[in-house]
Motif scaffolding. Structure first.
Motif, PDB file in Angstrom:
ATOM      1  N   VAL A 244      32.745 106.510 -83.182  1.00  7.47           N
ATOM      2  CA  VAL A 244      34.199 106.426 -83.676  1.00  7.47           C
ATOM      3  C   VAL A 244      34.185 105.360 -84.676  1.00  7.47           C
ATOM      4  O   VAL A 244      33.990 104.240 -84.555  1.00  7.47           O
ATOM      5  N   GLU A 245      35.195 105.770 -85.624  1.00  9.19           N
ATOM      6  CA  GLU A 245      35.248 104.516 -86.926  1.00  9.19           C
ATOM      7  C   GLU A 245      35.993 103.489 -86.099  1.00  9.19           C
ATOM      8  O   GLU A 245      37.007 103.654 -85.620  1.00  9.19           O
ATOM      9  N   GLY A 246      35.252 102.276 -86.538  1.00 13.10           N
ATOM     10  CA  GLY A 246      35.827 100.933 -86.114  1.00 13.10           C
ATOM     11  C   GLY A 246      35.422 100.340 -84.880  1.00 13.10           C
ATOM     12  O   GLY A 246      35.799  99.143 -84.508  1.00 13.10           O
ATOM     13  N   VAL A 247      34.676 101.262 -84.139  1.00 11.67           N
ATOM     14  CA  VAL A 247      34.203 100.692 -83.017  1.00 11.67           C
ATOM     15  C   VAL A 247      32.855 100.040 -83.141  1.00 11.67           C
ATOM     16  O   VAL A 247      31.808 100.555 -83.840  1.00 11.67           O
ATOM     17  N   SER A 248      33.014  98.618 -82.899  1.00 10.65           N
ATOM     18  CA  SER A 248      31.841  97.734 -82.849  1.00 10.65           C
ATOM     19  C   SER A 248      31.000  97.489 -82.062  1.00 10.65           C
ATOM     20  O   SER A 248      29.637  97.008 -82.050  1.00 10.65           O
ATOM     21  N   GLY A 249      31.404  98.029 -80.734  1.00  7.27           N
ATOM     22  CA  GLY A 249      30.431  97.816 -79.471  1.00  7.27           C
ATOM     23  C   GLY A 249      31.059  98.509 -78.214  1.00  7.27           C
ATOM     24  O   GLY A 249      32.324  98.515 -77.916  1.00  7.27           O
ATOM     25  N   VAL A 250      30.119  99.161 -77.280  1.00  7.89           N
ATOM     26  CA  VAL A 250      30.391  99.626 -76.072  1.00  7.89           C
ATOM     27  C   VAL A 250      29.651  99.090 -75.054  1.00  7.89           C
ATOM     28  O   VAL A 250      28.442  99.101 -75.083  1.00  7.89           O
TER      29      VAL A 250
END
Length: 318
Positions: A244-250
């Motif tokens: 997903v665009e803008g997700v930098s970490g999960v």
């Protein structure tokens, strides 16, 4: 007005306060923060004139506290974390004794402080019989006895119950309308509630001096989404949401609650870059994968986050 200029304090080979400078205008409530051993209490004691500086200066309304100690100290009221009260005295007698020691008309001042600090119910009680909340109030009345222009409070709500904390905070807000107040505390929510400005000291050095709201924004407006999915495992969630665009970490988190009938429950924290709205795409990914979203809430930068970054040396050099 308080002017602290290049203030340092050495204890043997240990430098407790290292070249700290700031000024506080009249009528401002300021939060003084820092980890244990950071130099907060040492700084406060030097401001109050209880401890001499190794170098640098403290000026109260333009008067150097080391050169004009009596005049400068007469403008300051100080309440340490554990108010040093005479526990074998009656509250009213104690306050009259303090008034006499400070050359104040107790007949006039004590009843006024009784009303201001909410002591009416305990004025005829022995101090040893008081709850910690009321002892803090007596300590505050002591600090206010000479009607100081500056009030310095070290952990004013430490050890109080929620109701007592609310009462003391309301009292500080009222006092702060007409006086300069410095509050040292470990309760960051207290600073956000009471203090329009915050000063942070770490390892003896000043690392931040800013309006409270601006300090939160200093680290940017990145957000964290806390999500709880049903019917999914972490590896699939991580793989899908990382696209997903803008997700930098999960990262995996602990579910806030158990959902009846849901065996495949997974909670995650999703870090989203500043200025990006990712919730719609995350929702669409859940629909596509037939996951149930039981929770989605937004967590913005808090003062606590900023405090950890500044005092643990994690802020990037700029």
């Amino acid at each position: 007005m308080i002017e602290v200029s290049h203030l340092s304090r050495q204890f043997g080979n240990f430098r407790a306060v290292d070249d700290v400078s700031f000024s506080i205008p009249t009528g401002q409530i300021v939060g003084l923060l820092g980890p244990n051993g950071a130099g907060k209490t040492t700084t406060m004691r030097m401001i109050c004139g209880f401890l001499g500086a190794t170098s640098g200066s403290v000026k109260i309304d333009g008067k150097d506290i080391s050169e004009n100690p009596v005049e400068a100290k007469s403008k300051i009221g100080y309440m340490p974390e554990s108010a040093p009260l005479y526990s074998d005295m009656i509250v009213e007698d104690y306050l009259n004794y303090v008034a006499q020691m400070q050359g104040v008309d107790g007949a006039q001042k004590v009843p006024a402080l009784c009303a201001t600090c909410g002591l009416k119910e305990v004025m005829h009680k022995n101090i040893s019989e008081l709850s910690r909340g009321y002892r803090q109030r007596v300590g505050l009345a002591h600090a206010l006895m000479n009607d100081p222009e500056i009030l310095v409070l070290d952990e004013p709500t430490s050890g109080l119950d929620p109701n007592q904390i609310e009462d003391v905070r309301a009292l500080i807000k009222e006092i702060g309308k007409t006086r300069t107040v410095i509050i040292s505390t470990h309760i960051l929510g207290e600073v956000e509630t009471l203090c329009p400005r915050v000063i942070i000291i770490s390892k003896g050095k000043l690392v931040a001096d800013s309006p409270t709201n601006a300090l939160r924004e200093r680290m940017g407006n990145a957000v964290t989404l806390n999500l709880t999915f049903g019917g999914a495992n972490f590896s699939d969630i991580q793989k899908s949401l990382s696209k997903v665009e803008g997700v930098s970490g999960v990262t995996k988190a602990e579910a806030a609650e158990k959902i009846k009938g849901e065996r495949k429950l997974c909670a995650v924290r999703v870090s989203v870059q500043e200025g990006v709205e990712a919730r719609k795409e995350i929702f669409e990914a859940a629909v596509k994968n037939k996951w149930t979203i039981y929770q989605m809430d937004v967590q913005k930068n808090s003062l606590e986050d900023v405090f950890h970054i500044l005092t643990q040396g994690k802020e990037e050099e700029k």
